[in-house]
Design a protein around this motif. Structure first.
Motif, PDB file in Angstrom:
ATOM      1  N   PHE A  84       0.835  -1.198   0.000  1.00 40.66           N
ATOM      2  CA  PHE A  84       0.000   0.000   0.000  1.00 40.66           C
ATOM      3  C   PHE A  84       0.871   1.250   0.000  1.00 40.66           C
ATOM      4  O   PHE A  84       1.783   1.378   0.816  1.00 40.66           O
ATOM      5  CB  PHE A  84      -0.914  -0.017   1.224  1.00 40.66           C
ATOM      6  N   VAL A  85       0.588   2.164  -0.923  1.00 46.83           N
ATOM      7  CA  VAL A  85       1.308   3.438  -1.014  1.00 46.83           C
ATOM      8  C   VAL A  85       0.498   4.546  -0.363  1.00 46.83           C
ATOM      9  O   VAL A  85       1.025   5.337   0.414  1.00 46.83           O
ATOM     10  CB  VAL A  85       1.632   3.799  -2.478  1.00 46.83           C
ATOM     11  N   GLY A  86      -0.780   4.640  -0.685  1.00 44.63           N
ATOM     12  CA  GLY A  86      -1.585   5.697  -0.108  1.00 44.63           C
ATOM     13  C   GLY A  86      -2.976   5.785  -0.695  1.00 44.63           C
ATOM     14  O   GLY A  86      -3.308   5.103  -1.664  1.00 44.63           O
ATOM     15  N   LEU A  87      -3.773   6.648  -0.079  1.00 45.52           N
ATOM     16  CA  LEU A  87      -5.119   6.967  -0.528  1.00 45.52           C
ATOM     17  C   LEU A  87      -5.080   8.405  -1.027  1.00 45.52           C
ATOM     18  O   LEU A  87      -4.541   9.283  -0.343  1.00 45.52           O
ATOM     19  CB  LEU A  87      -6.110   6.844   0.631  1.00 45.52           C
ATOM     20  N   ASP A 145       5.534   9.398  -3.307  1.00 46.29           N
ATOM     21  CA  ASP A 145       5.221   8.607  -2.120  1.00 46.29           C
ATOM     22  C   ASP A 145       5.767   7.186  -2.252  1.00 46.29           C
ATOM     23  O   ASP A 145       6.317   6.620  -1.300  1.00 46.29           O
ATOM     24  CB  ASP A 145       3.718   8.572  -1.874  1.00 46.29           C
ATOM     25  N   ALA A 146       5.634   6.597  -3.430  1.00 48.75           N
ATOM     26  CA  ALA A 146       6.118   5.235  -3.667  1.00 48.75           C
ATOM     27  C   ALA A 146       7.646   5.174  -3.571  1.00 48.75           C
ATOM     28  O   ALA A 146       8.194   4.200  -3.046  1.00 48.75           O
ATOM     29  CB  ALA A 146       5.647   4.739  -5.028  1.00 48.75           C
ATOM     30  N   ARG A 147       8.313   6.203  -4.038  1.00 49.87           N
ATOM     31  CA  ARG A 147       9.792   6.250  -3.940  1.00 49.87           C
ATOM     32  C   ARG A 147      10.232   6.241  -2.484  1.00 49.87           C
ATOM     33  O   ARG A 147      11.205   5.569  -2.134  1.00 49.87           O
ATOM     34  CB  ARG A 147      10.348   7.494  -4.629  1.00 49.87           C
ATOM     35  N   ARG A 148       9.532   6.998  -1.646  1.00 49.05           N
ATOM     36  CA  ARG A 148       9.867   7.019  -0.211  1.00 49.05           C
ATOM     37  C   ARG A 148       9.689   5.627   0.390  1.00 49.05           C
ATOM     38  O   ARG A 148      10.536   5.154   1.153  1.00 49.05           O
ATOM     39  CB  ARG A 148       9.006   8.032   0.538  1.00 49.05           C
ATOM     40  N   ILE A 149       8.617   4.961   0.050  1.00 52.16           N
ATOM     41  CA  ILE A 149       8.371   3.618   0.576  1.00 52.16           C
ATOM     42  C   ILE A 149       9.415   2.642   0.049  1.00 52.16           C
ATOM     43  O   ILE A 149       9.975   1.847   0.808  1.00 52.16           O
ATOM     44  CB  ILE A 149       6.934   3.165   0.222  1.00 52.16           C
TER      45      ILE A 149
END
Length: 153
Positions: A84-87, A145-149
């Protein structure tokens, strides 16, 4: 409570916006590239975007993300392996109306073959640190956001 308005014809109608639910997939390969699709239809026709689309009735967003990845890129990802990346629910994130979306991260090996399908006019493996200046929708934010995760930050 339901919001209603009276139209010029004197009829009462529901003024609440229809909310659509979508799921996107950030597909990263082990060489540090992300798979982007070229949108074949409006909105943002011709711009690069993440593979994604509507969540069907009776479907989870995780399964929808995996299905859309397969339909648009030919890449099979296991829904249970998605991170999960985000909403994403900014009211103006889609010019077609009110959309709320979820995003997931999938990792694939370098050399994974992708092909354009469904709504995609083309697919492009793009270095994650050399993204185009303009992407469709709010996909630049989703990618950030995905890069941070992915980097563990």
């Amino acid at each position: 409570m339901t919001d209603t308005t009276t139209s010029t014809t004197g009829t009462v109608r529901d003024s609440a916006a229809t909310i659509r639910y979508t799921a996107d997939t950030v597909i990263l390969d082990s060489d540090g590239r992300v798979l982007l699709i070229e949108r074949g239809h409006p909105a943002y026709q011709g711009l690069l975007a993440l593979p994604g689309g509507h969540v069907n009735v009776g479907e989870t967003s995780r399964r929808a993300a995996a299905r859309e990845a397969l339909e648009e890129t030919g890449i099979l990802v296991n829904p249970d392996d998605l991170v999960f990346v985000g909403l994403y629910d900014e009211p103006d994130r889609d010019p077609r109306g009110r959309y709320i979306g979820t995003a997931y991260l999938a990792r694939v090996p370098a050399g994974t073959f992708a092909r354009a399908g469904d709504d995609a006019a083309a697919v492009h493996w793009t270095p994650i640190d050399a993204l185009p200046e303009r992407l469709a929708f709010d996909h630049a934010q989703i990618l950030a956001d995905a890069r941070r995760i992915a980097s563990g930050r």
